[in-house]
Design a protein around this motif. Structure first.
Motif, PDB file in Angstrom:
ATOM      1  N   TRP A 291       0.918  -1.100  -0.031  1.00 53.11           N
ATOM      2  CA  TRP A 291      -0.090   0.062   0.095  1.00 53.11           C
ATOM      3  C   TRP A 291       0.803   1.229  -0.055  1.00 53.11           C
ATOM      4  CZ3 TRP A 291      -4.772  -0.014  -1.512  1.00 53.11           C
ATOM      5  CH2 TRP A 291      -5.564  -1.263  -1.517  1.00 53.11           C
TER       6      TRP A 291
ATOM      7  N   GLN B 169      -3.120   1.531  -8.371  1.00 52.49           N
ATOM      8  CA  GLN B 169      -2.040   0.898  -8.655  1.00 52.49           C
ATOM      9  C   GLN B 169      -2.089  -0.145  -7.317  1.00 52.49           C
ATOM     10  OE1 GLN B 169      -0.365   0.356 -11.123  1.00 52.49           O
ATOM     11  NE2 GLN B 169       1.285  -0.879 -10.842  1.00 52.49           N
ATOM     12  N   SER B 170      -1.738   0.361  -6.212  1.00 51.79           N
ATOM     13  CA  SER B 170      -1.857  -0.167  -5.011  1.00 51.79           C
ATOM     14  C   SER B 170      -2.823  -1.469  -4.651  1.00 51.79           C
ATOM     15  CB  SER B 170      -1.988   0.536  -3.880  1.00 51.79           C
ATOM     16  OG  SER B 170      -0.647   1.119  -3.278  1.00 51.79           O
ATOM     17  N   SER B 171      -4.016  -1.111  -4.968  1.00 52.74           N
ATOM     18  CA  SER B 171      -5.059  -2.173  -5.003  1.00 52.74           C
ATOM     19  C   SER B 171      -4.535  -3.410  -6.023  1.00 52.74           C
ATOM     20  CB  SER B 171      -6.422  -1.540  -5.377  1.00 52.74           C
ATOM     21  OG  SER B 171      -6.581  -0.289  -4.912  1.00 52.74           O
TER      22      SER B 171
ATOM     23  N   ILE C 148      -1.722  -4.294  -6.715  1.00 52.22           N
ATOM     24  CA  ILE C 148      -0.570  -5.013  -6.389  1.00 52.22           C
ATOM     25  C   ILE C 148      -1.318  -6.037  -5.266  1.00 52.22           C
ATOM     26  CG2 ILE C 148       1.438  -4.838  -4.807  1.00 52.22           C
ATOM     27  CD1 ILE C 148       2.108  -2.341  -6.471  1.00 52.22           C
ATOM     28  N   ALA C 149      -1.927  -5.219  -4.381  1.00 52.85           N
ATOM     29  CA  ALA C 149      -2.613  -5.934  -3.263  1.00 52.85           C
ATOM     30  C   ALA C 149      -3.423  -7.096  -3.701  1.00 52.85           C
ATOM     31  CB  ALA C 149      -3.480  -5.168  -2.161  1.00 52.85           C
TER      32      ALA C 149
ATOM     33  N   ARG D 216      -0.897  -9.337  -6.489  1.00 51.94           N
ATOM     34  CA  ARG D 216       0.465  -9.538  -6.254  1.00 51.94           C
ATOM     35  C   ARG D 216       1.210  -9.699  -7.289  1.00 51.94           C
ATOM     36  NH1 ARG D 216       2.730  -9.902  -0.869  1.00 51.94           N
ATOM     37  NH2 ARG D 216       3.945  -8.655  -2.131  1.00 51.94           N
ATOM     38  N   GLY D 217       0.822  -8.981  -8.484  1.00 53.32           N
ATOM     39  CA  GLY D 217       1.445  -9.207  -9.801  1.00 53.32           C
ATOM     40  C   GLY D 217       1.653 -10.828 -10.535  1.00 53.32           C
ATOM     41  N   LEU D 218       0.851 -11.544  -9.775  1.00 51.98           N
ATOM     42  CA  LEU D 218       0.841 -13.037 -10.317  1.00 51.98           C
ATOM     43  C   LEU D 218      -0.170 -13.087 -11.534  1.00 51.98           C
ATOM     44  CD1 LEU D 218       0.382 -14.971  -7.344  1.00 51.98           C
ATOM     45  CD2 LEU D 218       2.483 -14.320  -8.292  1.00 51.98           C
TER      46      LEU D 218
ATOM     47  N   LEU E 192       1.016  -6.243 -13.922  1.00 47.83           N
ATOM     48  CA  LEU E 192       0.906  -4.858 -13.337  1.00 47.83           C
ATOM     49  C   LEU E 192       1.338  -3.809 -14.165  1.00 47.83           C
ATOM     50  CD1 LEU E 192       2.149  -5.766  -9.780  1.00 47.83           C
ATOM     51  CD2 LEU E 192      -0.079  -5.236 -10.404  1.00 47.83           C
TER      52      LEU E 192
ATOM     53  N   GLY F  35       1.892 -18.035 -12.029  1.00 52.43           N
ATOM     54  CA  GLY F  35       1.880 -16.666 -12.323  1.00 52.43           C
ATOM     55  C   GLY F  35       3.210 -15.945 -11.905  1.00 52.43           C
TER      56      GLY F  35
END
Ligand SMILES: Nc1ncnc2c1ncn2[C@@H]1O[C@H](COP(=O)(O)OP(=O)(O)OP(=O)(O)O)[C@@H](O)[C@H]1O
Ligand SMILES: Nc1ncnc2c1ncn2[C@@H]1O[C@H](COP(=O)(O)OP(=O)(O)OP(=O)(O)O)[C@@H](O)[C@H]1O
Ligand SMILES: [Mg+2]
Ligand SMILES: [Mg+2]
Lengths: 314, 498, 307, 317
Positions: free
Chosen positions: A287, C125-127, C129-130, C133-135, C229, D294
């Motif tokens: 975050w 962007q943070s959302s 990521i959270a 997680r870039g998977l 991402l 992933g």
């Protein structure tokens, strides 16, 4: 005080400094060590190039245009500063002067062909970036020692970054807001037809403002490379957005020649500090980027308050 | 007081135009104009909207260069070579019809734009003194601070600033010989307009020349020495002012002589009976509440900039359900007077500007029907006589008065039941005015309600009921039979001395 | 016709490329150009509406929205052909949420759009990521086939986007909403006084932009074998570039949809041409910029308007 | 004893799977180290924008915050030098990895990117003794990693002169961009036998070849899960052969241990080299098993690994 509260214009002008002070207060409470010469210096010395880029952007916004290339331009100047300038100062200075001339020519082209500045500067952003990559294909170079010495000057009592920012704000304010020439330049943003009808050349005003933008862009790039000591073709690409945000944060508007140099410099400092605050908070890595946005939003939410009083006063 | 120095003997022509022509594409704005302006005279210029008056003035100050014709200043031929700077050198300056101030600058900074000689150390002080001195001289009691930002000033005061900065005579400037005033009084209230006209007489008697363009015939007749009448790009009549009467002037302009506004247009009904469709109090307080009933024409009077426009905007917002102070039942439409900031969409055609308020009615299957749109635009082009070859032309190709007509058409052509008018006759020629008055009355009789802010007393005569404003408050309420110019003036100024 | 120039530019560049390759692969270049132009067009449409509402209006949250919506769509689809519709809906829903958030910042907190959407983009962007997680989650095969498929050399995507563009052109020129957008862009005070619900229209515009970004996110993920991402990063500049190069006015009030296609093809073909010529990165940037400026200079005219 | 020491991670970018894996490894390893009392704290910070100037400011703020050591994945090898020097002057240990910094006072945990590039050619030379045409996908222009891998590839080509790079496109290390650039040049390319990459762009390239209807050449992959799975599919279907190589995201944990060792007073050479992680045809299944769906193939390092790397460097230097 009630007098000030009743005057929305004054309140609006006070907004940028008040935001800055509030932000500083929060930082000082979280990290008391920031409240020192060293602390302020560390937090703010990288704000100076941003402030310069913001002023450059302001010059163009004042004549109702937008410069999307300033970030790439600052990067190029940094590259020139780290490659040509130390080896051949005369050539380096000539290159910088040439860049400023290109800026003035852009202003002329935009006026002459009645082009949307945003497209031209978008194109220029590629041109500057390309030139930077050609000049410095891989990061490196090193800034001339005198340049680093200047920007890392240890001034007594108040850090150099703050002194220089204040001086910058003051000088540009005097020139643009108080001098008789500045009035004409801003007038060209407010009502170009009126300025033309009064016998002034819009071509010259546009060229002057673009050249000024180039000039401050050069200062920004030199200052930046002095601080980082070496350059990189991508080093300042984000300055484009930061500089626009700084101008707006400082109370400027996109059209109508309404700008405030003092506000803009404060805006640039505020943006820099908003980033600093993040390092002092402990936030989950997921975050952290979002927190940056949240801080910006909080700082700006002050505007909503002011606007409310403004509406009540109206 | 500007004292034109070394004025030549009165009566010699200062500028002379012969067979001047100018076309904008298909529009022949000037078709061969012959005109001269003598030193020491005030020349009146009248003519219908789009007659070419403003274009002619643009030629005189070097903004537009004529396609053909001869043009001499003090005997020297300048055709095609006059620039703004040279015109000013020769002592020619102009107050344009569309405001030429920079809204982002203060009053004194705008003076600097007009006067290139205001520079160097201490220029702010000199500029402030210059503009204040001139304002004091022309408009005593103006109440405008030189540091005030122009965008903060109401339209009337902006006009005053513009007039003053043209009349101001800087220290090292060529003496002012000819001042062109293009509808200078259209946004001034009567008392301020009178101050200006008095100044014009003083300037002229000191040897200067003035060209005064106006659609208010009274002021042309009373102020000018000679009057030229333009029609369709030509000067069709030119006489000593004394040789014109109001009626003959109107006739020369090609209109049927008609009666004084309002007098014969009084509707048969009197007394306030219909249902209240709009009511409001001014946010600044005040005990009188504005009420407008169905089918009424309600006038808002008072000096310019005393809260009338804000109240209209308030009523407009109330119709969208967003006001604490006002209530409106039914749909509203707004006719802007300050057309640059409140009315015109500069990128659109005339037709687009007319139909924008009615789009939801012109739909079929949720889509706007271009054919019906065109029909509406054409209907109003003929009804209100918008002078243009094509309603698809850009709105800015219209003369000022014709732009105003398009804004009228926007409101009248809509489905609005309440029409708010913000001094909408600014720059509209006398013939059209008469027609619009009649149109307004006819629409009111059909049940529409008009709330009409005006700076011209004559227009109040068309109103069933009048509210007088002062300092943002309603200070008097006059029925049709109580309405006299004296009472309106008295209420407008009352307490000013205290 | 400002949009004509982008098409002419695209044509010239295409011709230059063909001249270089000796005419080989022309059809294929065009076909790929259509595929990649569609992504630009989809986000460009939304950005165009936003830019049309007047100076200062711009949506900088498009890249983040693409990343988040792509991740959401792929996760909801979960690789199952049966959940494609649900996934698309989720992507559009993400767009609606982002758009509402953007406008809340602009309207309620009175933050200038450029900073509001920038701040929002950080949060989005943070959302992303959270959330992911870039998977990288793979798209369902049917969706990937649609995204990469062609009929007679014309990508399905291009056909679908063409339909979308027609829809948007109708929305822009023939509906009250579209006209309102243009009116607000010219003079928002006058628009308000002409009875236009300015707030509502601007709100819808920001939502529309975010929804289209969401759609682009889903399509892009389907096209490139999963969301990532950073897949939206290039669209920050690109979305603005196609709008302005396509001939819409940056000072608001004037826009056209066909120009978006011209500009998208132009920008894509330009990169392709320089890649084909084998020009190095620095020179490539330099030429890109100069060609953009040259095209716009040819398109621009001398000053016009009432004196 | 380093139990009272604080370590910070300064990271410039979090927008791809590699960086996410890198942050995750950092978190796993440091959480345990903190719980075990090895260090007092080890926080990770990422800048909002991928920009050297912002990272320099971040480092300056870390100096102010008083960390004992700063571990950096840098946006630029040189643009942070000013800030890094200030940190060193303030007595802070600075360790850079992946994106390293050139400032001499800092430690570098580096990958031999040149070798990563030339290794690709070595592999291809062994696969295609007769050589052939190659397509090169570059990274972000103007960055040092891009330049180094490219130089490695160029060196490889001159070592194996029967290979020829017929086209070089920019992929910006973003799969969608790479896919677009490759699709653009393919129609004008002669047959290519191999695609040399900088990591993570392989799948995009494969998609582009598929869309163009051309035979799939040997594409060097970059350890991403989707690449490995695609490889597996191809391998099962038609025995497709290639290799995959990249720097392991877990290198952040190695940098952490190096910083801890320096704080502990150990003598550590300034330049350390970590091997990159490469996967060959035989190791594919095992790698797939160990890679998160992933994600990116990864190895995390322990204190002992770090000590070995340090010893090796001492022996080498
Ligand atoms: N730039 C222009 N382009 C096209 N037509 C123009 C332009 N300027 C003026 N015209 C046309 O020229 C004619 C004369 O316009 P002008 O403004 O001189 O009229 P006017 O007499 O001042 O009218 P008003 O009393 O309404 O101000 C009008 O028909 C107008 O539409
Ligand atoms: N945009 C970027 N800016 C800076 N460094 C980057 C960027 N993208 C990637 N890197 C660096 O490139 C190297 C490998 O990352 P890589 O290019 O493989 O990204 P990626 O994992 O392919 O992205 P994804 O898997 O999401 O497509 C690392 O050194 C990483 O830090
Ligand atoms: Mg006129
Ligand atoms: Mg009047």
């Amino acid at each position: 005080m009630t007098g000030a509260l009743a005057n929305p214009r004054l309140l609006r002008a006070l907004l940028p400094p008040v935001s800055l002070i509030l932000l500083l207060a929060v930082i000082f409470t979280i990290q008391p060590r920031a409240m020192s010469y060293l602390g302020l210096n560390l937090m703010l010395n990288l704000a100076l190039p941003i402030a310069l880029a913001t002023i450059a952007q302001l010059c163009v916004i004042a004549v109702n245009d937008l410069d999307l290339s300033i970030g790439a331009f600052v990067s190029l100047v940094a590259c020139i500063g780290a490659t040509i300038l130390p080896e051949n100062p005369a050539l380096g200075l000539a290159a910088l002067a040439g860049c400023i001339a290109v800026y003035a020519a852009l202003g002329a082209l935009i006026h002459w062909r009645n082009l949307p500045a945003i497209v031209v500067t978008l194109g220029m952003s590629f041109v500057w970036l390309g030139a930077a990559v050609l000049l410095l294909p891989s990061p490196g170079g090193s800034a001339p020692a005198w340049l680093s010495a200047v920007v890392k000057l240890r001034t007594p009592a108040i850090p150099f970054a703050i002194l220089a920012s204040a001086l910058l704000a003051l000088l540009v304010h005097l020139f643009l807001m108080r001098s008789s020439l500045g009035v004409v330049l801003r007038g060209a943003g407010g009502n170009p037809q009126a300025v033309r009808r009064a016998g002034w050349s819009l071509l010259k005003t546009k060229m002057a403002m673009y050249a000024l933008c180039g000039f401050f862009g050069c200062l920004s790039g030199l200052c930046l490379v002095g601080l980082t000591t070496s350059a990189d073709a991508n080093i300042a690409l984000r300055y484009t957005l930061l500089s626009i945000a700084g101008v707006i944060l400082g109370g400027g508007e996109f059209t109508g020649g309404r700008v405030s140099p003092i506000g803009a410099v404060i805006g640039a400092l505020t943006l820099t500090l908003a980033g600093s605050l993040l390092t002092f908070l402990r936030i989950s890595p997921d975050w952290q980027i979002g927190a940056q946005g949240a801080i910006l939003i909080l700082v700006l939410a002050l505007r909503a308050l002011v606007n409310r009083t403004e509406r009540r006063a109206a | 007081m500007p004292h034109p120095t070394a004025a030549p003997p009165p009566g010699t022509p200062f500028v002379a135009l012969a067979a001047v022509a100018k076309s904008f594409g298909a529009v022949r704005a000037l078709r061969g104009v012959d005109l001269d302006v003598r030193s020491g005279e005030c020349l009146g210029l009248a003519g219908h909207n789009g007659a070419g008056k403003s274009t002619l003035m643009q030629v005189l100050v070097g903004n537009v260069s004529p396609d053909e014709g001869r043009f001499t200043v003090q005997g020297e031929d300048v055709a095609g070579r006059l620039t703004v700077a040279r015109a000013r050198q020769a002592g020619i300056a102009c107050v344009f019809q569309e405001l030429s101030l920079c809204p982002n600058l203060s009053v004194l900074e705008n003076a600097r734009i007009r006067h290139a000689s205001l520079k160097g150390f201490g220029w702010r002080g000199r500029a402030a003194r210059l503009i204040t001195r001139t304002l004091d001289e022309i408009f005593p009691g103006h109440g405008i601070a030189p540091q005030a930002l122009v965008s903060d000033l109401p339209l009337g005061q902006r006009q005053m600033v513009e007039i003053a900065s043209v009349f101001a005579q800087g220290d090292h400037e060529a003496p002012l010989r000819l001042v062109i005033l293009d509808e200078p009084t259209s946004s001034l209230d009567n008392s301020v307009a009178a101050q200006l006209l008095a100044h014009v007489r003083r300037f002229v008697s000191a040897g200067g020349s003035v060209i005064l363009i106006s659609h208010i015939l009274g002021e042309i007749l009373s102020t000018c020495d000679r009057i030229a009448v333009m029609s369709d790009g030509r000067v069709v009549d030119l006489r000593e002012a004394g040789a014109f009467t109001r009626a003959s002037l109107v006739e020369a302009m090609g209109h049927v002589v008609s009666h004084e506004a309002g007098e014969t247009l009084v509707s048969a009904e009197a007394g306030r009976r219909g249902a209240v469709v709009a009511s409001a109090t001014t946010p600044k307080g005040g005990s009188i509440r504005l009420e407008a009933r169905r089918g009424e024409i309600v006038g808002l009077a008072g000096l310019a900039g005393h809260g009338q426009t804000s109240l209209l905007v308030l009523l407009h917002n109330a119709a969208q359900g967003r006001s604490r102070y006002a209530a409106v039942t039914g749909r509203v439409a707004f006719v802007a007077g300050d057309r640059q900031t409140d009315g015109v969409f500069p990128l659109w055609s005339i037709g687009g500007n007319v139909t924008v308020r009615s789009l939801s009615r012109l739909g079929r299957f949720g889509l706007v029907d271009p054919a019906r749109e065109k029909r509406l635009a054409e209907e109003w082009r003929t009804r209100i006589k918008i002078r243009t070859p094509d309603m698809d032309d850009n709105i800015l190709t219209l003369s000022g008065g014709n732009q105003q007509k398009a804004l009228f058409a926007r409101a009248l052509g809509s489905d609005a039941e309440v029409i708010l008018m913000d001094d909408p006759m600014r720059g509209v020629d006398i013939g059209t005015k008469q027609e619009v008055y009649a149109l307004v009355r006819a629409e009111a009789d059909k049940g529409r309600t008009f709330i009409w802010y005006t700076t011209e007393f004559d227009e109040l005569k068309s109103c069933d009921h009048t509210y007088v404003f002062r300092s943002g408050r309603i200070v008097a309420e006059l029925g049709r039979h109580e309405l006299t110019e004296a009472r309106v003036l008295q209420s407008s100024f009352e307490g000013e001395a205290a | 016709m400002p949009q004509a120039f982008s098409f002419i530019g695209a044509g010239l560049i295409f011709a230059a490329t063909l001249a270089f390759t000796g005419g080989a692969g022309g059809g294929q270049i065009l076909s790929t150009a259509l595929t990649f132009a569609t992504m630009y067009v989809i986000v460009g449409l939304g950005q165009m509406f936003v830019i049309t509402t007047g100076p200062g209006n711009v949506d900088l949250s498009i890249p983040a929205t693409i990343a988040l919506a792509g991740a959401v769509a792929m996760t909801v689809m979960g690789g199952e052909d049966g959940s494609i519709a649900l996934g698309l809906l989720a992507a559009l829903g993400t767009g609606v949420a982002v758009g509402c958030f953007n406008y809340a910042l602009i309207r309620l907190l009175q933050i200038p759009p450029i900073i509001a959407t920038l701040s929002a983009s950080f949060l989005v962007q943070s959302s992303a990521i959270a959330y992911g997680r870039g998977l990288r989650v793979r798209p369902p095969p049917a969706f990937a086939d649609f995204a990469t498929g062609r009929v007679m050399g014309v990508p399905y995507l291009a056909i679908a986007t063409l339909l979308l563009s027609v829809l948007m052109a109708v929305l822009l020129h023939r509906t009250v909403y579209g006209r309102s957008v243009a009116a607000i862009g010219q003079n928002s005070r006058a628009a308000h006084l002409a009875g236009i619900r300015v707030d509502r229209v601007r709100f819808l515009t920001y939502v529309l932009s975010a929804v289209l970004a969401g759609l682009c996110g889903a399509v892009l993920a389907g096209f490139s074998g999963g969301s990532s991402l950073n897949m939206g990063e290039e669209y920050l500049l690109a979305s603005i570039a196609v709008v302005v190069v396509g001939g819409s006015s940056v000072s608001g009030g004037q826009s056209n949809v066909s120009g978006l296609w011209g500009a998208s093809l132009f920008l894509y073909l330009l990169v392709t041409m320089l890649n084909t010529f084998g020009v190095g990165a620095g020179l490539r940037y330099l030429l890109t910029g100069l060609i953009i400026i040259a095209i716009i200079t040819l398109a621009g005219g001398p000053r016009a308007g009432r004196a | 004893d380093t139990s009272d020491k604080t370590i910070a991670l300064s990271n410039n970018y979090a927008g791809n799977s590699w960086r996410q894996a890198m942050l995750k490894s950092w978190e796993t390893i440091t959480a345990k180290a903190v719980a075990d009392g090895v260090v007092q704290s080890a926080e990770a910070f990422t800048t909002a924008e991928n920009q050297a100037t912002e990272q320099a400011a971040q480092i300056q703020n870390m100096i102010l915050q008083g960390y004992s050591a700063i571990v950096i994945n840098s946006a630029s090898p040189t643009a942070l030098n000013g800030a890094v020097k200030e940190a060193c002057d303030a007595g802070i240990i600075v360790v850079s990895f992946d994106g390293i910094v050139t400032e001499p006072c800092a430690w570098r945990v580096a990958v031999d990117f040149k070798k990563m590039g030339s290794g690709q050619l070595d592999y291809l030379a062994q696969r295609y003794p007769d050589g052939g045409n190659l397509l090169e996908i570059r990274g972000l222009a103007g960055t040092s990693v891009d330049t180094e891998i490219h130089e490695g590839i160029a060196a490889g080509v001159s070592a194996h002169p029967n290979f020829k790079v017929v086209s070089e496109v920019q992929g910006d290390w973003t799969q969608t961009v790479a896919q677009k650039s490759v699709a653009g040049v393919l129609p004008s390319l002669p047959e290519v036998v191999g695609v040399v990459t900088q990591g993570g762009d392989g799948f995009g390239a494969a998609e582009a070849f598929k869309a163009a209807g051309r035979p799939t050449p040997t594409i060097i992959l970059g350890n991403r899960d989707d690449e490995l799975r695609w490889w597996k599919e191809q391998k099962d279907a038609n025995g497709y052969e290639t290799m995959s190589v990249s720097i392991a995201p877990g290198v952040s944990t190695l940098a952490f241990w190096v910083a801890q060792q320096i704080l502990d007073g150990q003598e550590v050479p300034k330049d350390l080299v970590v091997p990159f992680l490469s996967i060959d045809q035989a190791g594919l299944e095992k790698a797939l098993e160990n890679t998160e769906a992933g994600g990116v193939a990864n190895v995390e390092y322990s204190l002992d690994d770090a000590k070995k790397v340090i010893e090796a460097a001492k022996a080498g230097g």
